[in-house]
Write a protein that holds these residues in place. Structure first.
Motif, PDB file in Angstrom:
ATOM      1  N   LYS A 278     -80.688 -16.497   2.629  1.00 51.67           N
ATOM      2  CA  LYS A 278     -79.540 -16.835   1.782  1.00 51.67           C
ATOM      3  C   LYS A 278     -79.897 -16.495   0.343  1.00 51.67           C
ATOM      4  N   GLN A 279     -79.006 -15.798  -0.341  1.00 52.81           N
ATOM      5  CA  GLN A 279     -79.235 -15.391  -1.720  1.00 52.81           C
ATOM      6  C   GLN A 279     -78.170 -16.033  -2.596  1.00 52.81           C
ATOM      7  N   GLN A 280     -78.594 -16.734  -3.653  1.00 56.10           N
ATOM      8  CA  GLN A 280     -77.648 -17.360  -4.578  1.00 56.10           C
ATOM      9  C   GLN A 280     -76.991 -16.285  -5.440  1.00 56.10           C
ATOM     10  N   ALA A 281     -75.674 -16.274  -5.457  1.00 57.27           N
ATOM     11  CA  ALA A 281     -74.953 -15.287  -6.259  1.00 57.27           C
ATOM     12  C   ALA A 281     -73.609 -15.847  -6.697  1.00 57.27           C
ATOM     13  N   TRP A 282     -73.129 -15.317  -7.802  1.00 57.10           N
ATOM     14  CA  TRP A 282     -71.814 -15.671  -8.338  1.00 57.10           C
ATOM     15  C   TRP A 282     -71.120 -14.381  -8.749  1.00 57.10           C
ATOM     16  N   LYS A 283     -69.819 -14.343  -8.566  1.00 61.42           N
ATOM     17  CA  LYS A 283     -69.009 -13.255  -9.103  1.00 61.42           C
ATOM     18  C   LYS A 283     -68.591 -13.665 -10.507  1.00 61.42           C
ATOM     19  N   ALA A 284     -68.786 -12.779 -11.462  1.00 58.15           N
ATOM     20  CA  ALA A 284     -68.414 -13.049 -12.852  1.00 58.15           C
ATOM     21  C   ALA A 284     -67.085 -12.360 -13.153  1.00 58.15           C
ATOM     22  N   TYR A 285     -66.214 -13.097 -13.831  1.00 59.88           N
ATOM     23  CA  TYR A 285     -64.882 -12.586 -14.185  1.00 59.88           C
ATOM     24  C   TYR A 285     -64.619 -12.778 -15.672  1.00 59.88           C
ATOM     25  N   GLU A 286     -63.936 -11.788 -16.252  1.00 56.53           N
ATOM     26  CA  GLU A 286     -63.331 -11.927 -17.590  1.00 56.53           C
ATOM     27  C   GLU A 286     -61.841 -11.974 -17.325  1.00 56.53           C
ATOM     28  N   GLY A 287     -61.286 -13.159 -17.416  1.00 56.92           N
ATOM     29  CA  GLY A 287     -59.893 -13.335 -16.996  1.00 56.92           C
ATOM     30  C   GLY A 287     -59.839 -13.117 -15.498  1.00 56.92           C
ATOM     31  N   ASP A 288     -59.015 -12.152 -15.068  1.00 54.18           N
ATOM     32  CA  ASP A 288     -58.964 -11.863 -13.630  1.00 54.18           C
ATOM     33  C   ASP A 288     -59.707 -10.576 -13.271  1.00 54.18           C
ATOM     34  N   LYS A 289     -60.443 -10.021 -14.226  1.00 54.12           N
ATOM     35  CA  LYS A 289     -61.195  -8.779 -13.989  1.00 54.12           C
ATOM     36  C   LYS A 289     -62.631  -9.102 -13.547  1.00 54.12           C
ATOM     37  N   PHE A 290     -63.016  -8.565 -12.379  1.00 56.39           N
ATOM     38  CA  PHE A 290     -64.374  -8.733 -11.868  1.00 56.39           C
ATOM     39  C   PHE A 290     -65.313  -7.859 -12.710  1.00 56.39           C
ATOM     40  N   VAL A 291     -66.338  -8.486 -13.323  1.00 57.66           N
ATOM     41  CA  VAL A 291     -67.230  -7.741 -14.223  1.00 57.66           C
ATOM     42  C   VAL A 291     -68.664  -7.636 -13.714  1.00 57.66           C
ATOM     43  N   GLY A 292     -68.963  -8.291 -12.606  1.00 56.84           N
ATOM     44  CA  GLY A 292     -70.300  -8.122 -12.057  1.00 56.84           C
ATOM     45  C   GLY A 292     -70.802  -9.322 -11.284  1.00 56.84           C
ATOM     46  N   TRP A 293     -72.017  -9.167 -10.829  1.00 58.51           N
ATOM     47  CA  TRP A 293     -72.701 -10.183 -10.043  1.00 58.51           C
ATOM     48  C   TRP A 293     -73.768 -10.871 -10.864  1.00 58.51           C
ATOM     49  N   PHE A 294     -73.824 -12.178 -10.771  1.00 52.91           N
ATOM     50  CA  PHE A 294     -74.894 -12.985 -11.353  1.00 52.91           C
ATOM     51  C   PHE A 294     -75.701 -13.490 -10.166  1.00 52.91           C
ATOM     52  N   ILE A 295     -76.983 -13.121 -10.104  1.00 53.59           N
ATOM     53  CA  ILE A 295     -77.815 -13.448  -8.948  1.00 53.59           C
ATOM     54  C   ILE A 295     -79.067 -14.178  -9.426  1.00 53.59           C
ATOM     55  N   ILE A 296     -79.353 -15.308  -8.808  1.00 61.41           N
ATOM     56  CA  ILE A 296     -80.598 -16.032  -9.080  1.00 61.41           C
ATOM     57  C   ILE A 296     -81.572 -15.705  -7.973  1.00 61.41           C
ATOM     58  N   ASP A 297     -82.799 -15.407  -8.375  1.00 59.81           N
ATOM     59  CA  ASP A 297     -83.829 -15.007  -7.428  1.00 59.81           C
ATOM     60  C   ASP A 297     -85.152 -15.645  -7.813  1.00 59.81           C
ATOM     61  N   LYS A 298     -86.077 -15.648  -6.880  1.00 65.55           N
ATOM     62  CA  LYS A 298     -87.439 -16.136  -7.135  1.00 65.55           C
ATOM     63  C   LYS A 298     -88.427 -15.103  -6.636  1.00 65.55           C
ATOM     64  N   VAL A 299     -89.466 -14.894  -7.435  1.00 60.80           N
ATOM     65  CA  VAL A 299     -90.601 -14.069  -7.018  1.00 60.80           C
ATOM     66  C   VAL A 299     -91.863 -14.858  -7.318  1.00 60.80           C
ATOM     67  N   ILE A 300     -92.911 -14.550  -6.620  1.00 58.49           N
ATOM     68  CA  ILE A 300     -94.170 -15.233  -6.862  1.00 58.49           C
ATOM     69  C   ILE A 300     -94.834 -14.601  -8.087  1.00 58.49           C
ATOM     70  N   GLY A 301     -95.416 -15.414  -8.941  1.00 55.64           N
ATOM     71  CA  GLY A 301     -96.204 -14.891 -10.058  1.00 55.64           C
ATOM     72  C   GLY A 301     -97.598 -14.631  -9.540  1.00 55.64           C
ATOM     73  N   LYS A 302     -98.567 -15.362 -10.045  1.00 57.26           N
ATOM     74  CA  LYS A 302     -99.905 -15.296  -9.465  1.00 57.26           C
ATOM     75  C   LYS A 302    -100.029 -16.370  -8.386  1.00 57.26           C
ATOM     76  N   HIS A 303     -99.565 -17.578  -8.706  1.00 53.78           N
ATOM     77  CA  HIS A 303     -99.652 -18.688  -7.763  1.00 53.78           C
ATOM     78  C   HIS A 303     -98.312 -19.378  -7.541  1.00 53.78           C
ATOM     79  N   GLU A 304     -97.445 -19.331  -8.518  1.00 50.15           N
ATOM     80  CA  GLU A 304     -96.201 -20.105  -8.486  1.00 50.15           C
ATOM     81  C   GLU A 304     -94.986 -19.173  -8.553  1.00 50.15           C
ATOM     82  N   PHE A 305     -93.820 -19.729  -8.209  1.00 46.10           N
ATOM     83  CA  PHE A 305     -92.599 -18.942  -8.270  1.00 46.10           C
ATOM     84  C   PHE A 305     -92.100 -18.793  -9.703  1.00 46.10           C
TER      85      PHE A 305
END
Length: 177
Positions: free
Chosen positions: A68-95
């Protein structure tokens, strides 16, 4: 005079070591930074099939950890302007939690580090480093040290955020386009 064995103090020192972690942005703050003119965000979490996850790995050469990937559709008024996606990657030890803004066409509009939990390498949150991703697409090579600058002392964070962005571009190609 009685002396204290210094090894007796080791567990005490381990307990008192402070945990390191910085929350730079909440979800709402990151949305506003990456989509300054957006008036609405519609949550649109993405459930990925095994086939989609395999295709994302094939395209990006990076494994899609989450089904499951967290995502939101971004709109300016009723115009779709893109995807906002939250993600995690590992650093050295932590996300490392970061957000990416991707246009409807698949261009990176920007990235923001939201939470950084490592002791070293927080330079990945510097504006000049994050700016390197703006305009990249699925056809951009995104190779660390060649296309994306490495930061000494933050190599793993740099590599893994870079790979995360490649993976999100593949996610856009496979599922969101």
């Amino acid at each position: 005079m009685k002396t204290i064995n210094p090894f007796f103090l080791l567990p005490v020192a381990a307990i008192t070591c402070p945990a390191y972690g910085i929350q730079y942005l909440s979800t709402e703050q990151a949305q506003q930074v990456l989509f300054t003119h957006a008036t609405q965000f519609m949550e649109s979490s993405i459930e990925l099939t095994e086939e989609q996850r395999d295709r994302i790995k094939e395209i990006s050469d990076v494994r899609q950890r989450w089904k499951k990937q967290q995502a939101w559709k971004a709109y300016e008024g009723d115009k779709f302007v893109g995807w906002f996606i939250i993600d995690k990657v590992i650093g050295k030890h932590e996300f490392i939690t970061y957000a990416a803004a991707i246009s409807p066409e698949g261009d990176v509009l920007g990235i923001e580090i939201m939470d950084y939990r490592e002791t070293y390498g927080g330079e990945v949150n510097e504006a000049h480093w994050k700016k390197q991703f703006v305009g990249t697409t699925i056809s951009s090579p995104l190779k660390l040290t060649r296309d994306i600058e490495n930061i000494s002392g933050a190599t793993l964070s740099c590599r893994n955020v870079t790979n995360g962005v490649k993976r999100l571009l593949a996610l856009h190609e496979v599922v969101l386009k």
